[in-house]
Write an enzyme that holds these catalytic residues in place. Structure first.
Site, mmCIF file in Angstrom:
data_model
loop_
_atom_site.group_PDB
_atom_site.id
_atom_site.type_symbol
_atom_site.label_atom_id
_atom_site.label_comp_id
_atom_site.label_asym_id
_atom_site.label_seq_id
_atom_site.Cartn_x
_atom_site.Cartn_y
_atom_site.Cartn_z
ATOM 1 N N ASP A 134 18.378 -20.245 51.876
ATOM 2 C CA ASP A 134 17.272 -19.408 52.336
ATOM 3 C C ASP A 134 16.602 -18.878 51.081
ATOM 4 O OD1 ASP A 134 15.420 -17.736 53.365
ATOM 5 O OD2 ASP A 134 16.819 -16.355 54.341
ATOM 6 N N ASP A 179 11.547 -18.563 59.050
ATOM 7 C CA ASP A 179 12.082 -17.225 59.372
ATOM 8 C C ASP A 179 10.918 -16.236 59.367
ATOM 9 O OD1 ASP A 179 13.332 -14.750 59.438
ATOM 10 O OD2 ASP A 179 14.322 -14.947 57.516
ATOM 11 N N GLU A 226 15.373 -22.788 54.294
ATOM 12 C CA GLU A 226 14.671 -21.753 55.067
ATOM 13 C C GLU A 226 13.675 -21.025 54.170
ATOM 14 O OE1 GLU A 226 17.501 -19.040 56.839
ATOM 15 O OE2 GLU A 226 16.038 -17.403 56.870
ATOM 16 N N GLN A 255 17.424 -16.286 47.803
ATOM 17 C CA GLN A 255 18.171 -15.191 48.431
ATOM 18 C C GLN A 255 19.553 -15.610 48.916
ATOM 19 O OE1 GLN A 255 16.078 -12.311 51.223
ATOM 20 N NE2 GLN A 255 17.275 -13.450 52.705
ATOM 21 N N GLU A 256 19.660 -16.840 49.430
ATOM 22 C CA GLU A 256 20.940 -17.235 50.039
ATOM 23 C C GLU A 256 21.300 -18.673 49.713
ATOM 24 O OE1 GLU A 256 20.564 -16.363 54.253
ATOM 25 O OE2 GLU A 256 19.556 -14.466 53.790
ATOM 26 N N LYS A 294 16.022 -14.337 65.229
ATOM 27 C CA LYS A 294 16.498 -12.970 64.998
ATOM 28 C C LYS A 294 15.936 -12.110 66.117
ATOM 29 C CE LYS A 294 16.588 -13.017 59.898
ATOM 30 N NZ LYS A 294 15.703 -12.852 58.713
ATOM 31 N N HIS A 303 18.949 -9.233 48.369
ATOM 32 C CA HIS A 303 20.289 -8.846 48.830
ATOM 33 C C HIS A 303 21.282 -8.640 47.682
ATOM 34 C CE1 HIS A 303 19.336 -10.972 52.895
ATOM 35 N NE2 HIS A 303 18.651 -9.876 52.720
ATOM 36 N N GLU A 336 25.379 -9.506 52.111
ATOM 37 C CA GLU A 336 25.936 -10.340 53.171
ATOM 38 C C GLU A 336 27.315 -10.888 52.797
ATOM 39 O OE1 GLU A 336 22.852 -13.125 54.287
ATOM 40 O OE2 GLU A 336 21.653 -11.520 55.175
ATOM 41 N N LYS A 350 23.779 -18.390 61.323
ATOM 42 C CA LYS A 350 24.062 -17.895 59.962
ATOM 43 C C LYS A 350 24.427 -16.429 60.083
ATOM 44 C CE LYS A 350 19.768 -16.534 57.737
ATOM 45 N NZ LYS A 350 19.097 -16.535 56.442
ATOM 46 N N HIS A 382 22.009 -13.363 61.880
ATOM 47 C CA HIS A 382 22.225 -11.929 61.656
ATOM 48 C C HIS A 382 21.063 -11.377 60.836
ATOM 49 C CE1 HIS A 382 24.147 -12.633 57.416
ATOM 50 N NE2 HIS A 382 23.134 -13.418 57.651
ATOM 51 N N ARG A 383 21.125 -10.078 60.499
ATOM 52 C CA ARG A 383 20.243 -9.486 59.497
ATOM 53 C C ARG A 383 21.107 -9.037 58.324
ATOM 54 N NH1 ARG A 383 14.772 -9.133 61.052
ATOM 55 N NH2 ARG A 383 14.629 -9.190 58.778
ATOM 56 N N SER A 384 20.474 -8.717 57.209
ATOM 57 C CA SER A 384 21.291 -8.253 56.076
ATOM 58 C C SER A 384 21.935 -6.901 56.383
ATOM 59 C CB SER A 384 20.462 -8.212 54.795
ATOM 60 O OG SER A 384 19.254 -7.519 55.006
ATOM 61 N N SER A 416 14.624 -8.151 53.651
ATOM 62 C CA SER A 416 13.479 -9.002 53.308
ATOM 63 C C SER A 416 12.711 -9.290 54.598
ATOM 64 C CB SER A 416 13.953 -10.303 52.649
ATOM 65 O OG SER A 416 14.748 -11.075 53.523
HETATM 66 P P1 PGA Z 1 17.009 -9.928 56.059
HETATM 67 O O1 PGA Z 1 17.498 -11.295 55.440
HETATM 68 O O2 PGA Z 1 17.847 -9.608 57.221
HETATM 69 O O3 PGA Z 1 17.154 -8.979 54.908
HETATM 70 O O4 PGA Z 1 15.564 -10.147 56.444
HETATM 71 C C1 PGA Z 1 17.946 -12.364 56.211
HETATM 72 C C2 PGA Z 1 17.021 -13.535 56.084
HETATM 73 O O5 PGA Z 1 16.020 -13.506 55.352
HETATM 74 O O6 PGA Z 1 17.269 -14.543 56.748
HETATM 75 ZN ZN ZN Z 2 15.484 -15.724 55.894
#
Ligand code: PGA
Ligand code: ZN
Length: 417
Positions: free
Chosen positions: A242, A310, A283, A164-165, A335, A156, A206, A386, A363-365, A43
């Site tokens: 998130d 983010d 987030e 998403q999270e 990131k 994800h 994740e 995270k 991290h990243r996905s 994402s």
């Molecule tokens: P991504 O997701 O690494 O797929 O961008 C992580 C996030 O959105 O924080």
């Molecule tokens: Zn994010």
């Protein structure tokens, strides 16, 4: 006295989704002292530095990194050889100048970050310091409170969940080890709760469970059930979300659960959630261009929830400066590959903390066995990290590195105390 970079090497390796990524080796006085693997998002924000992919549909579905690898072996090696390995800012500036574009589209942010992080590791090794200590210097480290992403949705997962999270934050504990243990036990309690309801299926990118749920709010209910099911209180373990809402923001609004919501509808929805659930952090509650939505929410609710940018800030000082001016958020997600060098990441983090904002290292996905972010979070004293569920080696590797570091670094505290 410093060692000098004598060579760089690079190759394609695979990430946790089975996509190619870049690994870089850094040689100092002829010895291999640093290695890093670059992560990759799904994402991704529109304002991120460019991840260079071959776009050759006949190989790896277009996701090959042959060009990025070649850029390291040819251009970056030539530019960096001879530089002192512990002059990180100089190393990064030389690469930025060589690339010459605002978004690193010439050499590729994946090529540049691989080199930047490999040099960082080599600098630490040259000085015989653990990476966290090399990054942190005399300030010493701070163990981060983890955000464990135990229920995956959005981009994800293959489920119907928009958010998403759904993460848990064990912030009410005296040590990192105790906090992590509580988080892990809650992950297992969530598994039992989902199993009871016949909702236990696969896991997401994740490592979190990825059930279909009637509504997004049901995810929050499961978080509370899991925390309490594991024998903890919601004072000790809070919830972090998130929403990654850029993914479902369209011209006419936010598309959620079959409805189209305006920014102010989103504010109202979050306010309702904040009233009913122990949410500590949200987030990307608003899209990457919805500055007004961000500012309205942070103004109204920023005193009672962490608002984390983010896709909004993409770890870049310029976007962050705009956000600071508008009061868009009170925290920045960090990131390294959104900006593409270690030094620029540190600069953005410094700007955030100078303005009283929290930093959350992420991290990243798409990840790997590389654990740089664990040391980076401790050394920069970010206070939060995270890095997914406590499942799958690409996520667990970071927690395991934090457990090693925690033998030497004892400071652990809630960022919300
Ligand atoms: P991504 O997701 O690494 O797929 O961008 C992580 C996030 O959105 O924080
Ligand atoms: Zn994010």
């Amino acid at each position: 006295m410093s060692g000098h970079i004598t060579g760089l090497d690079a190759r394609m390796v695979l990430d946790s989704r089975g996509h190619p990524t870049v690994e870089v080796d850094c040689y100092v006085e002829g010895a291999l002292l640093g290695r890093s693997i670059v992560p990759s998002g799904a994402s991704t924000g529109a304002y991120e530095a460019l991840e260079l992919r071959d776009q050759d549909a006949s190989r790896f579905g277009g996701k090959g990194v042959t060009r990025a690898v070649t850029h390291v072996k040819e251009h970056l090696e030539e530019a960096l050889v001879g530089l002192p390995v512990d002059e990180q800012r100089l190393i990064d500036e030389v690469m930025i100048e060589l690339d010459g574009t605002p978004n690193k589209s010439n050499l590729g942010a994946n090529a540049m970050l691989g080199a930047s992080m490999a040099c960082l590791h080599a600098g630490a090794a040259y000085h015989e310091l653990p990476l966290w200590k090399y990054v942190g210097g005399v300030a010493g480290g701070l163990m981060p409170v983890p955000m464990l992403n135990i229920l995956n949705g959005g981009a994800h997962a293959a489920s119907n969940v928009d958010v998403q999270e759904f993460m848990i934050m064990p912030h009410g504990f005296d040590t990192f080890q105790e906090g992590l243990r509580a988080g892990v036990e809650t992950y297992h309690a969530l598994k039992s709760e989902l199993k009871k309801d016949g909702l236990l299926g696969g896991i997401g990118d994740e490592g979190g469970f990825a059930p279909n749920l009637p509504t997004n709010e049901d995810g929050l209910k499961y978080m509370v059930r899991a925390i309490e099911g594991a024998g903890y209180s919601t004072e000790e373990i809070g919830i972090a979300l998130d929403v990654a809402s850029t993914e479902f923001k369209h011209e006419d609004g936010y598309h959620m659960e079959g409805k189209v919501l305006s920014s102010s509808d989103m504010v109202d929805m979050y306010a309702g959630w904040l009233d009913a659930y122990p949410i500590l952090s949200i987030e990307d509650g608003f899209g990457e261009d919805d500055w007004r939505g961000w500012a309205a929410f942070t103004k109204a609710h920023g005193h009672r929830v962490q608002t984390v940018g983010d896709d909004l800030f993409v770890t870049q000082s310029e976007r962050l400066s705009q956000g600071i001016e508008l009061g868009a958020a009170n925290a920045m997600l960090v990131k390294l590959n959104q900006v593409g060098t270690v030094s620029e990441t540190l600069e953005a983090m410094d700007l955030a903390s100078t303005h009283g904002m929290n930093n959350v290292v992420s991290h990243r996905s798409g990840e790997s066995e590389d654990v740089t972010i664990a040391d980076f979070a401790v050394g920069t004293r970010a206070g939060q990290i995270k890095t997914g569920a406590p499942a799958r080696s690409d996520r667990v590797a970071k927690y395991n590195q934090l457990l090693r570091i925690a033998e030497d670094v004892h400071e652990y505290r809630s960022p919300f105390a």
